[in-house]
Scaffold this motif. Structure first.
Motif, PDB file in Angstrom:
ATOM      1  N   LEU A 196      -6.998   5.004  -2.623  1.00  0.00           N
ATOM      2  CA  LEU A 196      -6.012   4.918  -1.541  1.00  0.00           C
ATOM      3  C   LEU A 196      -6.672   5.111  -0.182  1.00  0.00           C
ATOM      4  O   LEU A 196      -6.335   4.423   0.789  1.00  0.00           O
ATOM      5  CB  LEU A 196      -4.905   5.956  -1.754  1.00  0.00           C
ATOM      6  CG  LEU A 196      -3.966   5.662  -2.917  1.00  0.00           C
ATOM      7  CD1 LEU A 196      -3.065   6.863  -3.172  1.00  0.00           C
ATOM      8  CD2 LEU A 196      -3.141   4.421  -2.656  1.00  0.00           C
ATOM      9  N   TRP A 197      -7.613   6.007  -0.105  1.00  0.00           N
ATOM     10  CA  TRP A 197      -8.328   6.261   1.145  1.00  0.00           C
ATOM     11  C   TRP A 197      -9.116   5.017   1.560  1.00  0.00           C
ATOM     12  O   TRP A 197      -9.085   4.613   2.726  1.00  0.00           O
ATOM     13  CB  TRP A 197      -9.245   7.469   0.961  1.00  0.00           C
ATOM     14  CG  TRP A 197     -10.121   7.764   2.135  1.00  0.00           C
ATOM     15  CD1 TRP A 197      -9.733   8.215   3.356  1.00  0.00           C
ATOM     16  CD2 TRP A 197     -11.532   7.620   2.188  1.00  0.00           C
ATOM     17  NE1 TRP A 197     -10.828   8.369   4.167  1.00  0.00           N
ATOM     18  CE2 TRP A 197     -11.948   8.005   3.474  1.00  0.00           C
ATOM     19  CE3 TRP A 197     -12.488   7.208   1.266  1.00  0.00           C
ATOM     20  CZ2 TRP A 197     -13.279   7.981   3.865  1.00  0.00           C
ATOM     21  CZ3 TRP A 197     -13.811   7.191   1.662  1.00  0.00           C
ATOM     22  CH2 TRP A 197     -14.194   7.578   2.951  1.00  0.00           C
TER      23      TRP A 197
ATOM     24  N   ARG B 176       0.832  -1.215   0.000  1.00  0.00           N
ATOM     25  CA  ARG B 176       0.000   0.000   0.000  1.00  0.00           C
ATOM     26  C   ARG B 176       0.859   1.254   0.000  1.00  0.00           C
ATOM     27  O   ARG B 176       0.614   2.203  -0.733  1.00  0.00           O
ATOM     28  CB  ARG B 176      -0.927   0.004   1.220  1.00  0.00           C
ATOM     29  CG  ARG B 176      -1.932   1.168   1.209  1.00  0.00           C
ATOM     30  CD  ARG B 176      -2.608   1.344   2.548  1.00  0.00           C
ATOM     31  NE  ARG B 176      -1.705   1.832   3.576  1.00  0.00           N
ATOM     32  CZ  ARG B 176      -1.310   3.114   3.681  1.00  0.00           C
ATOM     33  NH1 ARG B 176      -1.725   4.026   2.827  1.00  0.00           N
ATOM     34  NH2 ARG B 176      -0.492   3.486   4.646  1.00  0.00           N
ATOM     35  N   ARG B 177       1.921   1.222   0.793  1.00  0.00           N
ATOM     36  CA  ARG B 177       2.815   2.385   0.846  1.00  0.00           C
ATOM     37  C   ARG B 177       3.542   2.591  -0.475  1.00  0.00           C
ATOM     38  O   ARG B 177       3.735   3.737  -0.897  1.00  0.00           O
ATOM     39  CB  ARG B 177       3.819   2.228   1.987  1.00  0.00           C
ATOM     40  CG  ARG B 177       3.182   2.382   3.339  1.00  0.00           C
ATOM     41  CD  ARG B 177       4.189   2.304   4.433  1.00  0.00           C
ATOM     42  NE  ARG B 177       3.552   2.359   5.739  1.00  0.00           N
ATOM     43  CZ  ARG B 177       4.208   2.604   6.850  1.00  0.00           C
ATOM     44  NH1 ARG B 177       5.511   2.804   6.841  1.00  0.00           N
ATOM     45  NH2 ARG B 177       3.574   2.627   8.003  1.00  0.00           N
TER      46      ARG B 177
ATOM     47  N   MET C  28      -7.820   8.086  -7.809  1.00  0.00           N
ATOM     48  CA  MET C  28      -6.648   7.517  -7.136  1.00  0.00           C
ATOM     49  C   MET C  28      -6.699   7.816  -5.645  1.00  0.00           C
ATOM     50  O   MET C  28      -6.457   6.936  -4.811  1.00  0.00           O
ATOM     51  CB  MET C  28      -5.341   8.079  -7.722  1.00  0.00           C
ATOM     52  CG  MET C  28      -4.866   7.350  -8.941  1.00  0.00           C
ATOM     53  SD  MET C  28      -3.143   7.721  -9.390  1.00  0.00           S
ATOM     54  CE  MET C  28      -3.136   9.472  -9.601  1.00  0.00           C
TER      55      MET C  28
ATOM     56  N   LEU D 276      -8.528   1.913   0.680  1.00  0.00           N
ATOM     57  CA  LEU D 276      -7.572   0.865   1.052  1.00  0.00           C
ATOM     58  C   LEU D 276      -7.077   1.074   2.479  1.00  0.00           C
ATOM     59  O   LEU D 276      -6.999   0.131   3.271  1.00  0.00           O
ATOM     60  CB  LEU D 276      -6.398   0.839   0.073  1.00  0.00           C
ATOM     61  CG  LEU D 276      -5.318  -0.212   0.324  1.00  0.00           C
ATOM     62  CD1 LEU D 276      -5.885  -1.618   0.368  1.00  0.00           C
ATOM     63  CD2 LEU D 276      -4.232  -0.109  -0.740  1.00  0.00           C
ATOM     64  N   GLU D 277      -6.789   2.310   2.826  1.00  0.00           N
ATOM     65  CA  GLU D 277      -6.340   2.608   4.189  1.00  0.00           C
ATOM     66  C   GLU D 277      -7.446   2.300   5.196  1.00  0.00           C
ATOM     67  O   GLU D 277      -7.188   1.734   6.264  1.00  0.00           O
ATOM     68  CB  GLU D 277      -5.897   4.067   4.299  1.00  0.00           C
ATOM     69  CG  GLU D 277      -5.220   4.369   5.606  1.00  0.00           C
ATOM     70  CD  GLU D 277      -4.549   5.730   5.610  1.00  0.00           C
ATOM     71  OE1 GLU D 277      -4.111   6.124   6.707  1.00  0.00           O
ATOM     72  OE2 GLU D 277      -4.475   6.392   4.570  1.00  0.00           O
TER      73      GLU D 277
ATOM     74  N   ALA E  46       1.460   6.691  -6.654  1.00  0.00           N
ATOM     75  CA  ALA E  46       0.292   7.514  -6.990  1.00  0.00           C
ATOM     76  C   ALA E  46       0.583   8.994  -6.767  1.00  0.00           C
ATOM     77  O   ALA E  46       0.213   9.835  -7.585  1.00  0.00           O
ATOM     78  CB  ALA E  46      -0.910   7.077  -6.156  1.00  0.00           C
TER      79      ALA E  46
ATOM     80  N   VAL F 173       2.394   1.689  -3.476  1.00  0.00           N
ATOM     81  CA  VAL F 173       1.384   2.180  -4.415  1.00  0.00           C
ATOM     82  C   VAL F 173       1.057   3.646  -4.128  1.00  0.00           C
ATOM     83  O   VAL F 173       0.936   4.458  -5.057  1.00  0.00           O
ATOM     84  CB  VAL F 173       0.113   1.304  -4.352  1.00  0.00           C
ATOM     85  CG1 VAL F 173      -1.044   1.943  -5.086  1.00  0.00           C
ATOM     86  CG2 VAL F 173       0.406  -0.082  -4.913  1.00  0.00           C
ATOM     87  N   GLU F 174       0.941   3.992  -2.862  1.00  0.00           N
ATOM     88  CA  GLU F 174       0.658   5.380  -2.498  1.00  0.00           C
ATOM     89  C   GLU F 174       1.781   6.307  -2.967  1.00  0.00           C
ATOM     90  O   GLU F 174       1.523   7.388  -3.508  1.00  0.00           O
ATOM     91  CB  GLU F 174       0.484   5.490  -0.984  1.00  0.00           C
ATOM     92  CG  GLU F 174       0.142   6.881  -0.508  1.00  0.00           C
ATOM     93  CD  GLU F 174      -0.072   6.943   0.989  1.00  0.00           C
ATOM     94  OE1 GLU F 174      -0.117   8.062   1.514  1.00  0.00           O
ATOM     95  OE2 GLU F 174      -0.180   5.885   1.638  1.00  0.00           O
TER      96      GLU F 174
END
Length: 111
Positions: free
Chosen positions: A79-80, A51-52, A75, A82-83, A58, A54-55
């Motif tokens: 990400l939000w 995730r980090r 995007m 997913l978090e 992005a 990908v973030e």
């Protein structure tokens, strides 16, 4: 290309791997009560690492002038979400964020 068994780089790598192996326990004790939590911790740690990454990618892409506002918004929303899902899953297994930062021994902390 064939490797030379006397290659100094190979010998150094072998010595380093041997040293790491000696630091590991000879036997791993598995507690049946905590195996699902420990497995969840490992899986969530890997997901958090990805995730980090990908973030980070992005955020770099958001500076791309070819992206529309809508694409940037999607995007950010992804990400939000997913978090949020990570927080939910950590709650299910009773894990705190710092528990996902596993110690890799001589390599240091993962996250």
């Amino acid at each position: 290309m064939q490797e030379n068994p006397g290659d100094p780089a190979r010998a150094a790598l072998l010595a380093e791997l041997t040293e790491l192996a000696e630091q590991l326990p000879a036997r791993i004790d598995i507690d049946p009560e905590s195996v699902s939590r420990d497995l969840a911790r490992l899986v969530l740690t890997l997901i958090e690492l990805l995730r980090r990454v990908v973030e980070h990618q992005a955020i770099r892409r958001m500076d791309d002038p070819d992206l529309s506002e809508e694409q940037i918004e999607r995007m950010g929303t992804a990400l939000w979400r997913l978090e949020e899902k990570m927080e939910e899953m950590k709650g299910v297994f009773g894990l705190a964020g710092e528990e996902l930062n596993i110690d890799l021994g001589p390599l240091g902390r993962l996250l």
